[in-house]
Design a protein around this motif. Structure first.
Motif, mmCIF file in Angstrom:
data_model
loop_
_atom_site.group_PDB
_atom_site.id
_atom_site.type_symbol
_atom_site.label_atom_id
_atom_site.label_comp_id
_atom_site.label_asym_id
_atom_site.label_seq_id
_atom_site.Cartn_x
_atom_site.Cartn_y
_atom_site.Cartn_z
ATOM 1 N N ARG A 1 0.829 -1.209 0.000
ATOM 2 C CA ARG A 1 0.000 0.000 0.000
ATOM 3 C C ARG A 1 0.860 1.253 0.000
ATOM 4 O O ARG A 1 0.722 2.115 -0.862
ATOM 5 C CB ARG A 1 -0.904 0.019 1.231
ATOM 6 N N SER A 2 1.718 1.376 0.981
ATOM 7 C CA SER A 2 2.418 2.633 1.229
ATOM 8 C C SER A 2 3.800 2.643 0.597
ATOM 9 O O SER A 2 4.359 1.608 0.235
ATOM 10 C CB SER A 2 2.556 2.859 2.740
ATOM 11 N N THR A 3 4.368 3.851 0.513
ATOM 12 C CA THR A 3 5.731 3.999 0.019
ATOM 13 C C THR A 3 6.727 3.602 1.117
ATOM 14 O O THR A 3 6.384 3.501 2.292
ATOM 15 C CB THR A 3 6.008 5.453 -0.379
ATOM 16 N N ARG A 4 7.955 3.427 0.702
ATOM 17 C CA ARG A 4 9.029 3.124 1.644
ATOM 18 C C ARG A 4 9.140 4.217 2.710
ATOM 19 O O ARG A 4 9.338 3.933 3.893
ATOM 20 C CB ARG A 4 10.354 2.989 0.885
ATOM 21 N N PRO B 1 9.020 -1.395 1.813
ATOM 22 C CA PRO B 1 8.622 -1.519 0.403
ATOM 23 C C PRO B 1 9.697 -0.986 -0.540
ATOM 24 O O PRO B 1 10.537 -0.168 -0.159
ATOM 25 C CB PRO B 1 7.359 -0.657 0.317
ATOM 26 N N GLU B 2 9.624 -1.441 -1.785
ATOM 27 C CA GLU B 2 10.532 -0.929 -2.815
ATOM 28 C C GLU B 2 10.021 0.393 -3.374
ATOM 29 O O GLU B 2 10.813 1.249 -3.769
ATOM 30 C CB GLU B 2 10.663 -1.953 -3.940
ATOM 31 N N ARG B 3 8.709 0.552 -3.431
ATOM 32 C CA ARG B 3 8.134 1.755 -4.035
ATOM 33 C C ARG B 3 8.515 2.986 -3.225
ATOM 34 O O ARG B 3 8.348 3.022 -2.006
ATOM 35 C CB ARG B 3 6.612 1.628 -4.127
ATOM 36 N N SER B 4 9.011 3.993 -3.926
ATOM 37 C CA SER B 4 9.488 5.197 -3.258
ATOM 38 C C SER B 4 8.544 6.367 -3.508
ATOM 39 O O SER B 4 7.752 6.362 -4.462
ATOM 40 C CB SER B 4 10.887 5.546 -3.761
ATOM 41 N N GLY B 5 8.610 7.364 -2.638
ATOM 42 C CA GLY B 5 7.765 8.553 -2.780
ATOM 43 C C GLY B 5 8.318 9.691 -1.949
ATOM 44 O O GLY B 5 9.408 9.590 -1.359
ATOM 45 N N ARG C 1 -2.294 4.320 6.588
ATOM 46 C CA ARG C 1 -3.399 4.389 5.619
ATOM 47 C C ARG C 1 -2.956 5.100 4.355
ATOM 48 O O ARG C 1 -3.641 5.026 3.331
ATOM 49 C CB ARG C 1 -4.593 5.163 6.199
ATOM 50 N N ALA C 2 -1.814 5.809 4.393
ATOM 51 C CA ALA C 2 -1.375 6.643 3.268
ATOM 52 C C ALA C 2 -0.707 5.805 2.188
ATOM 53 O O ALA C 2 0.229 5.056 2.466
ATOM 54 C CB ALA C 2 -0.404 7.712 3.762
ATOM 55 N N LYS C 3 -1.184 5.940 0.969
ATOM 56 C CA LYS C 3 -0.569 5.234 -0.153
ATOM 57 C C LYS C 3 0.635 6.004 -0.709
ATOM 58 O O LYS C 3 1.646 5.408 -1.066
ATOM 59 C CB LYS C 3 -1.599 5.013 -1.259
ATOM 60 N N SER C 4 0.516 7.330 -0.790
ATOM 61 C CA SER C 4 1.580 8.120 -1.418
ATOM 62 C C SER C 4 2.068 9.284 -0.570
ATOM 63 O O SER C 4 3.270 9.474 -0.405
ATOM 64 C CB SER C 4 1.108 8.647 -2.786
ATOM 65 N N LEU C 5 1.157 10.073 -0.028
ATOM 66 C CA LEU C 5 1.538 11.277 0.701
ATOM 67 C C LEU C 5 0.988 11.238 2.121
ATOM 68 O O LEU C 5 -0.166 10.875 2.343
ATOM 69 C CB LEU C 5 1.003 12.529 -0.002
#
Length: 471
Positions: free
Chosen positions: A284-287, A314-318, A443-447
């Protein structure tokens, strides 16, 4: 990396599961436990398994139990859209109340939290002894929780209460053998004062006492339980009694926000060996979000629990989460509104979760300000037809946000609580506050934005300040 939106779990069949998630969906064990961190897909696999069962076994009665009405409402919208008539979604309390009505032909008033607290005060006053639990008003909340604990552990006599383990009830208020006798006297005074009225803990407690009277048409073939770490032992036992074929439960001790503790074996579940699966990665969330949330969670005693799942970043960054420090509440509210406008202007289809610790007075305050600015919003707890995953601004308490997710999360009013616990209960109190804030952050996916002013919440000081920006 799969991009998950909870309300689409059943609707979006193109979502590709990870191999580990698919193994859970395909597992045919009669009893299964799924453990995992926030955003790891526990709810996803439960819903996918439930849909698979419903399609394959059209004659079977299947129920998904969600933690909060907000997620129940969203899932029910999806059920209707897919025409899965044999697949229901409910909170435990809503379902148990209906079963109770089938077994007991009696009318009753449901006692809500505030009325229950008043009853506990009266029960204490009727206990004519010189004891700190009776003479010191600071123990009212503790005793209210202890009454819930007694029913949750299915205690039916003083001898059983004397023997029951109080693990999970914290290390704050010391309770001796003599203290238990006083507590049990208060419990019985409470029950007498309550009379024919019922509190939320009564349903499982009383139904288990007459479990042979539960009719077959009240039972279920397959049960799927989300956020099981916050159910009581008696509630899990009742579900086990009412299940004919299979039960799958998902739990995360890192998000445990109620004073419950028991083994799955005590609940009558056999989840040894391959019947337990662990999901350690957040999809769901960024690293950046998870890293900051984990820096807070490391101060929580729950990390010492044998069932605590250590998160894999997570690998996904933001972008880094942002902490906004405002001078006062007025400037805080103005900043929140400006932030919402900025997000909506840049991404009109974004989901924005405005999350707060307590609903007392808050929603009315900022909700009114949003209305005056012409900004539409929905309270996810307010109506049955509110889809918390549709675009736009959604209000929610930390509690009701469990199981939900938003593109952008704005955590507001991160100030010190107006009422602080007694010193002996402080460790337990702040552990619970950490978990609630951890739930909100994840709960935050990106920001992720955190808003504070004046008396800044001390938990902000526990976070690694290199992991967020200050504005």
């Amino acid at each position: 990396m799969n991009n998950m939106t909870t309300t689409g779990y059943l609707a979006e069949d193109e979502i590709v599961l990870t191999p580990q998630q698919q193994q859970i969906v395909d597992n045919e064990s009669e009893e299964q436990l799924v453990r995992g961190i926030a955003g790891s897909g526990k709810t996803l696999v439960l819903l996918k398994k439930a849909k698979k069962k419903a399609v394959k076994n059209a004659a079977d009665a299947i129920m998904i139990f969600t933690y909060a009405k907000s997620l129940t409402n969203a899932s029910q919208i999806t059920m209707k859209r897919h025409g899965l008539g044999n697949l229901g979604v409910s909170t435990f309390h809503s379902w148990a109340m209906k079963v109770y009505g089938q077994v007991f032909s009696e009318s009753f008033k449901l006692i809500m939290n505030a009325d229950q607290a008043n009853l506990v005060k009266r029960a204490i006053a009727n206990t004519k002894v010189d004891h700190r639990f009776v003479t010191d008003e600071k123990y009212v909340e503790f005793l209210q929780k202890e009454i819930s604990f007694i029913k949750g552990m299915e205690v039916r006599s003083m001898s059983e209460y004397a023997a029951v383990s109080r693990r999970g009830r914290g290390v704050g208020t010391r309770v001796t053998a003599a203290d238990r006798e006083i507590i049990y006297a208060i419990f019985w005074n409470y029950e007498e004062l309550k009379g024919r009225n019922r509190d939320f803990d009564d349903f499982a407690y009383r139904l288990l006492d007459v479990k042979d009277r539960i009719p077959e048409n009240a039972k279920l073939d397959h049960v799927f339980v989300d956020e099981a770490q916050d159910l009581q032992l008696s509630q899990i036992r009742l579900l086990k009694v009412c299940v004919r074929k299979s039960i799958t439960i998902a739990a995360d001790k890192g998000q445990k926000i109620y004073d419950t503790a028991f083994s799955w074996k005590e609940a009558g579940l056999n989840i040894q060996g391959g019947r337990t699966k662990i999901l350690t990665e957040s999809h769901r969330s960024t690293r950046q979000v998870i890293e900051l949330a984990v820096s807070l969670q490391q101060h929580d005693s729950i990390t010492q629990d044998e069932e605590y799942v250590v998160p894999v970043l997570p690998e996904r960054s933001g972008p880094k989460p942002v902490l906004r420090r405002l001078d006062d509440r007025g400037h805080h509210d103005e900043a929140v509104i400006a932030m919402i406008n900025e997000v909506l202007a840049a991404s009109p289809s974004a989901t924005i979760g405005v999350l707060y610790r307590s609903s007392q007075g808050w929603g009315h305050r900022l909700g009114g300000a949003l209305k005056r600015k012409g900004i539409a919003y929905m309270d996810v707890r307010a109506k049955k037809d509110v889809d918390p995953f549709s675009p736009g601004v959604k209000f929610s308490t930390f509690h009701s946000a469990k199981g939900l997710e938003f593109d952008v999360v704005i955590i507001v009013d991160l100030v010190e609580p107006s009422v602080l616990p007694a010193e002996e209960d402080a460790a337990e109190f702040w552990d619970n506050e950490r978990r609630l804030l951890y739930v909100a952050m994840t709960r935050a996916k990106s920001l992720l934005y955190m808003m504070t002013y004046e008396r800044e919440n001390r938990l902000l000081l526990e976070m690694d300040d290199s992991l967020y920006d200050i504005q």
